[in-house]
Write a protein that holds these residues in place. Sequence first.
Motif, PDB file in Angstrom:
ATOM      1  N   ARG A  27       0.923  24.699 -18.183  1.00 16.08           N
ATOM      2  CA  ARG A  27      -0.327  24.849 -17.412  1.00 16.08           C
ATOM      3  C   ARG A  27      -1.184  26.006 -17.882  1.00 16.08           C
ATOM      4  O   ARG A  27      -2.399  25.899 -17.955  1.00 16.08           O
ATOM      5  CB  ARG A  27      -0.006  25.027 -15.931  1.00 16.08           C
ATOM      6  CG  ARG A  27       0.472  23.747 -15.316  1.00 16.08           C
ATOM      7  CD  ARG A  27       0.543  23.846 -13.817  1.00 16.08           C
ATOM      8  NE  ARG A  27       1.036  22.597 -13.282  1.00 16.08           N
ATOM      9  CZ  ARG A  27       1.737  22.482 -12.201  1.00 16.08           C
ATOM     10  NH1 ARG A  27       2.037  23.559 -11.509  1.00 16.08           N
ATOM     11  NH2 ARG A  27       2.152  21.311 -11.790  1.00 16.08           N
ATOM     12  N   SER A  28      -0.573  27.130 -18.187  1.00 11.31           N
ATOM     13  CA  SER A  28      -1.358  28.309 -18.560  1.00 11.31           C
ATOM     14  C   SER A  28      -1.796  28.273 -20.012  1.00 11.31           C
ATOM     15  O   SER A  28      -2.777  28.909 -20.375  1.00 11.31           O
ATOM     16  CB  SER A  28      -0.549  29.583 -18.311  1.00 11.31           C
ATOM     17  OG  SER A  28       0.519  29.684 -19.245  1.00 11.31           O
ATOM     18  N   GLY A  29      -1.052  27.575 -20.853  1.00 11.83           N
ATOM     19  CA  GLY A  29      -1.353  27.573 -22.277  1.00 11.83           C
ATOM     20  C   GLY A  29      -0.973  28.880 -22.953  1.00 11.83           C
ATOM     21  O   GLY A  29      -1.304  29.106 -24.109  1.00 11.83           O
ATOM     22  N   ALA A  88       3.612  17.610 -23.958  1.00 13.04           N
ATOM     23  CA  ALA A  88       3.342  16.216 -23.580  1.00 13.04           C
ATOM     24  C   ALA A  88       2.521  16.151 -22.296  1.00 13.04           C
ATOM     25  O   ALA A  88       2.752  16.900 -21.350  1.00 13.04           O
ATOM     26  CB  ALA A  88       4.663  15.467 -23.393  1.00 13.04           C
ATOM     27  N   SER A  89       1.545  15.252 -22.264  1.00 14.88           N
ATOM     28  CA  SER A  89       0.725  15.105 -21.061  1.00 14.88           C
ATOM     29  C   SER A  89       1.533  14.496 -19.919  1.00 14.88           C
ATOM     30  O   SER A  89       1.322  14.823 -18.761  1.00 14.88           O
ATOM     31  CB  SER A  89      -0.519  14.274 -21.346  1.00 14.88           C
ATOM     32  OG  SER A  89      -0.152  13.024 -21.863  1.00 14.88           O
ATOM     33  N   SER A  90       2.449  13.619 -20.241  1.00 11.86           N
ATOM     34  CA  SER A  90       3.365  13.076 -19.229  1.00 11.86           C
ATOM     35  C   SER A  90       4.717  12.837 -19.911  1.00 11.86           C
ATOM     36  O   SER A  90       4.962  11.740 -20.428  1.00 11.86           O
ATOM     37  CB  SER A  90       2.822  11.795 -18.599  1.00 11.86           C
ATOM     38  OG  SER A  90       2.535  10.850 -19.593  1.00 11.86           O
ATOM     39  N   PRO A  91       5.551  13.874 -19.918  1.00 12.26           N
ATOM     40  CA  PRO A  91       6.833  13.774 -20.625  1.00 12.26           C
ATOM     41  C   PRO A  91       7.711  12.660 -20.066  1.00 12.26           C
ATOM     42  O   PRO A  91       7.740  12.420 -18.866  1.00 12.26           O
ATOM     43  CB  PRO A  91       7.490  15.128 -20.410  1.00 12.26           C
ATOM     44  CG  PRO A  91       6.545  15.960 -19.645  1.00 12.26           C
ATOM     45  CD  PRO A  91       5.375  15.136 -19.250  1.00 12.26           C
ATOM     46  N   ALA A  92       8.437  11.998 -20.971  1.00 16.18           N
ATOM     47  CA  ALA A  92       9.318  10.904 -20.571  1.00 16.18           C
ATOM     48  C   ALA A  92      10.508  11.411 -19.767  1.00 16.18           C
ATOM     49  O   ALA A  92      10.894  10.801 -18.782  1.00 16.18           O
ATOM     50  CB  ALA A  92       9.802  10.156 -21.813  1.00 16.18           C
TER      51      ALA A  92
END
Length: 124
Positions: A27-29, A88-92
């Motif tokens: 989130r923070s990068g 990942a934007s939506s990790p598996a």
Amino acid sequence: MDKQQILTSAMQWMHARGWRSKLAKSRSGQSLFEHSLVEVDVLIELQPILAEVRHYGLTEAEGSILAVAALVHDSGKETDDWQRYVRASSPAKWVSHVNPELVRGVVPEVCKALGFDEITEDVQ
């Protein structure tokens, strides 16, 4: 314990491991380099307070151990698996950054890099 010397040595060690290009949090990068540097800096600032008898009576050796622990505790975040996960934007699936084997491996080199020879001898 000289604060600037420890921070400079920590920065050199992290730079050599490529932590500037690794993420610490999604989130923070914030880079793993920045994240870890802030943690070590805060710990060094707190050490004189923690060394006071009315608080914890932290010895110099204990302060050194805590500085090493602060620097290495997130070292599992440098792994390719964790970096793919955090990017990942939506990790598996969830991937842990806790990697005791990696931490055990880097502790002696961090002790040496920070000039804490008394710790290095005990760890080996």
